[in-house]
Design a protein around this motif. Structure first.
Motif, short mmCIF file in Angstrom:
data_model
loop_
_atom_site.label_atom_id
_atom_site.label_comp_id
_atom_site.label_asym_id
_atom_site.label_seq_id
_atom_site.Cartn_x
_atom_site.Cartn_y
_atom_site.Cartn_z
N GLU A 89 51.90 113.13 -33.83
CA GLU A 89 52.60 114.57 -33.33
C GLU A 89 53.34 114.41 -32.06
O GLU A 89 52.86 115.09 -31.37
N ILE A 90 54.35 113.53 -32.18
CA ILE A 90 54.94 113.06 -31.02
C ILE A 90 55.98 114.47 -30.51
O ILE A 90 56.20 114.71 -29.55
N ASP A 91 56.14 115.52 -31.75
CA ASP A 91 57.07 116.31 -31.68
C ASP A 91 56.50 117.68 -31.42
O ASP A 91 57.03 118.74 -30.78
N SER A 92 54.98 117.63 -31.23
CA SER A 92 54.41 118.95 -31.08
C SER A 92 54.46 119.11 -29.60
O SER A 92 54.26 118.66 -28.53
N GLY A 93 54.79 120.71 -29.41
CA GLY A 93 54.79 121.10 -27.77
C GLY A 93 56.33 120.71 -27.08
O GLY A 93 56.60 120.99 -26.16
N LEU A 94 57.09 120.21 -28.11
CA LEU A 94 58.51 119.64 -27.46
C LEU A 94 59.48 121.12 -27.86
O LEU A 94 59.44 121.32 -28.94
N ASP A 95 60.38 121.47 -27.06
CA ASP A 95 61.58 122.28 -27.29
C ASP A 95 62.67 121.61 -27.84
O ASP A 95 62.47 120.35 -28.07
N ILE A 96 63.74 122.17 -28.46
CA ILE A 96 64.60 121.46 -29.22
C ILE A 96 65.30 120.20 -28.31
O ILE A 96 65.66 119.30 -28.96
N ASP A 97 65.66 120.54 -27.08
CA ASP A 97 66.20 119.48 -26.08
C ASP A 97 65.34 118.30 -26.23
O ASP A 97 65.75 116.95 -26.28
N ALA A 98 64.11 118.60 -25.76
CA ALA A 98 63.28 117.37 -25.55
C ALA A 98 62.86 116.60 -26.91
O ALA A 98 63.09 115.32 -26.97
N LEU A 99 62.95 117.28 -28.03
CA LEU A 99 62.84 116.68 -29.44
C LEU A 99 64.06 115.66 -29.71
O LEU A 99 63.74 114.55 -30.21
N ARG A 100 65.11 116.12 -29.25
CA ARG A 100 66.39 115.47 -29.56
C ARG A 100 66.31 114.24 -28.74
O ARG A 100 66.75 113.21 -29.07
N ILE A 101 65.82 114.46 -27.28
CA ILE A 101 65.84 113.19 -26.24
C ILE A 101 64.65 112.20 -26.96
O ILE A 101 65.13 110.85 -27.14
N VAL A 102 63.58 112.60 -27.36
CA VAL A 102 62.55 111.96 -27.74
C VAL A 102 63.10 111.05 -29.10
O VAL A 102 62.96 109.91 -29.31
N SER A 103 63.85 111.73 -29.87
CA SER A 103 64.26 111.20 -31.04
C SER A 103 65.16 109.99 -30.76
O SER A 103 65.30 108.88 -31.50
N LYS A 104 66.04 110.27 -29.93
CA LYS A 104 67.05 109.31 -29.23
C LYS A 104 66.43 108.10 -28.92
O LYS A 104 66.93 107.02 -29.18
N GLY A 105 65.27 108.19 -28.23
CA GLY A 105 64.43 107.09 -27.64
C GLY A 105 63.80 106.37 -28.80
O GLY A 105 63.90 105.10 -28.74
N VAL A 106 63.20 106.91 -29.69
CA VAL A 106 62.69 106.20 -30.88
C VAL A 106 63.95 105.59 -31.75
O VAL A 106 63.77 104.31 -32.15
#
Lengths: 334, 255
Positions: B175-192
């Motif tokens: 659940e790496i996406d829980s509690g993330l807003d859409i910008d943070a989600l985009r950044i985290v996804s970019k990392g993965v």
């Protein structure tokens, strides 16, 4: 009438006082700017309790160090003799700013160390005490008296191999005086170590914080007493304390006793205390990144003590402290 | 290529030996080069699967095996599994005062290297700076204490920072996406996504199709009652977004 016993809950002070104090003819070595005055063979301060009676008793070198008004020079370093305790009176005159370092790597049987620090108005002192005594027992008393608007940032690293008691007192006498006392202690083997750290708000609008952290291994016993005292009339003052003990072995014993004495209404005061074991969740998290168990444990323990030793910025001393922690833990595991 | 293979895995909570198994025969094969998504309702064993693969001592394997390239992990402690190439991005990372982020990540990297081949400090800092820039993390987060006082989003980003620095073979992301807003989600996804390649595989646990718009999986699995009950491609997640899980058949217990 004899002087009274000081209040040292759960610490067998009377038993330590029955030991004959080591002869201490060699005074501390003082490294300082020429502006700082050092006198030896002066009279000891007047004792006011049974511990101070013991500390001035027998043969003890007394040193007075005076840091002149508005001093802004280099750090003043006091180094205890190889085989002797002693008595030191440090006077910081008005408006001075000074870093004071005190290091004791002293050995012997029954050491007595007494340090009195008088901080005059508007002066600022960063005081670092490093206790690494290797005697059988050590009784240590350190008192800081602060005049109006004086500031004291005090860190004590208690890494001695001695059993005994350390009494720390910060007296906020003048209006607006401020003191923070950080204590980081490592107790191992069969050591019995007791700390009584007292913060007394006497002047108005004074602020005093105590933060004690202790780690215990082996069969050691560590007692943290924190005494916060707000005297009647010290309006607008703040007194906070935190005492935390981490036990690493099933035979280690720890006590954390916060005591608050409040004789004034218009004040803020608080305390927190805990005695815990290593947090399994923290260990699991660190190990899940590939750290071996011993490394993970060291990081958790360092981190815990760091909260008491955060003000130590000298990298050499910090490295020495961390090395002592690591060695103590390795020995404890062996 | 490296292969993570889970065979007929049954798991209990160690502290609750009389309770029924949480995992009841999970079979799953993840090769490096693949991204797998694991979906399904709460409380059906997804996190338990990730924690058990990693080696959380709170769980007990009662049957089955977990192997990397044929080598069983069951007798290995968590740190040995990590050094073998597993990484778990946790839902609730621990906070550790007194240990800086940078110090910790360097220790983690060095734990994988020989004592006479530790990562040079300048090389490490350069890579850390670059990776933090990719994740749009402020520089001071390197010197802050590990997760101490981090917001939920900062903790998640910090998990991905560690992931990118450690470069494991397999990332289990809980659940790496829980509690993330859409910008943070985009950044985290970019990392993965930056890790995608023939030597990296991932098992991503999520409730939301949203994350899978950014990290497109090769396989989607649905877990219910401690079993994987459905497996498909990226389209399965989109379908579930519309239909929910209710219509899917349950595990053995519900049969």
């Amino acid at each position: 009438m004899p002087n009274p016993m000081p209040n040292t809950p759960k610490i067998a002070l009377r038993r330590y006082l029955a030991n004959a104090k080591d002869v201490a003819r060699t005074p501390v070595t003082v490294t300082a700017d020429p502006a700082v005055t050092v006198s030896t063979n002066v009279a000891a301060p007047q004792p006011t309790d049974a511990l101070e009676d013991w500390l001035v008793g027998g043969d003890s070198a007394v040193t007075t160090v005076t840091i002149p008004a508005h001093y802004t020079g280099q750090a003043v370093v006091l180094t205890g003799a190889a085989y002797a305790g002693g008595i030191v009176h440090v006077i910081v005159e008005a408006g001075a700013t000074v870093a004071l370092e005190e290091r004791w790597r002293t050995s012997g049987e029954h050491l007595g160390i007494w340090v009195v620090l008088d901080v005059a108005a508007d002066a600022t002192v960063n005081w670092l005490t490093y206790d690494a005594m290797t005697s059988t027992t050590a009784l240590v008393k350190r008192t800081a008296n602060l005049a109006a608007h004086a500031t004291l940032n005090w860190t004590t690293a208690g890494f001695t191999q001695a059993s005994g008691a350390t009494l720390i007192a910060a007296n906020l006498i003048g209006t607006g005086a401020k003191a923070t006392v950080n204590v980081g202690v490592l107790a191992a083997g069969k050591q019995h170590v007791g700390y009584v750290t007292a913060m007394t708000n006497d002047g108005r609008q004074t602020v005093g914080h105590i933060n004690q952290r202790g780690v215990i291994t082996g069969h050691a016993h560590l007692i943290f007493n924190g005494i916060g005292h707000i005297i009647h009339g010290a309006r607008g003052s703040d007194n906070q304390q935190e005492n935390r003990v981490l036990m690493l072995s099933p035979h280690a014993r720890g006590d954390a006793n916060p005591i608050l004495l409040i004789d004034e209404n218009d004040v803020t005061a608080g305390h927190a205390a805990s005695v815990t074991r290593v947090d399994e969740r923290q260990l699991y998290y660190l190990m899940s990144r590939g750290l071996r168990e011993d490394t993970a444990k060291r990081l958790v323990i360092r981190g815990f003590l760091e909260a008491g030793l955060a003000e130590i910025t000298d990298p050499a001393l910090k490295a020495e402290l961390f090395q002592t922690i690591d060695e103590t833990l390795v020995n404890a595991d062996a | 290529m490296t292969t993570l293979e889970i065979t007929d895995l049954h798991v209990k909570v160690k502290a609750e030996p009389t309770h029924p198994e949480i995992l009841r025969g999970v079979n799953l094969v993840v090769h490096t080069g693949e991204i797998h998504a694991l979906m399904g309702p709460n409380g059906n064993g997804k996190s338990t699967l990730a924690e058990t693969i990693m080696g959380n001592p709170a769980y007990e394997v009662t049957q089955g095996d977990i192997r990397i390239d044929g080598q069983s992990l069951l007798d290995m402690p968590v740190d040995a599994r990590a050094r073998l190439g597993l990484f778990l991005g946790m839902q609730y990372p621990a906070e550790i005062a007194g240990v800086t982020n940078a110090e910790f990540i360097r220790a983690a990297i060095n734990a994988r290297r020989a004592d006479d081949d530790q990562v040079p400090i300048m090389q490490f800092l350069k890579e850390l700076d670059a990776t933090m820039a990719t994740l749009e993390m402020p520089e001071d987060m390197a010197d802050r204490y590990l997760n101490q006082g981090f917001s939920g989003g900062e903790k998640k980003r910090n998990e991905i920072l560690q992931l990118m620095m450690i470069k494991p073979h397999f990332a289990l992301l809980d659940e790496i996406d829980s509690g993330l807003d859409i910008d943070a989600l985009r950044i985290v996804s970019k990392g993965v996504n930056s890790l995608r390649g023939p030597e990296f595989g991932s098992l991503i646990i999520t409730h939301y199709q949203r994350l899978l718009d950014y990290i497109v999986p090769d396989f989607v699995h649905v877990m219910k009652d401690g079993e994987i009950i459905e497996t498909g491609g990226a389209d399965l997640a989109k379908e579930l977004e519309k239909t929910g899980y209710e219509h899917l058949k349950g595990g053995v217990g519900n049969a």
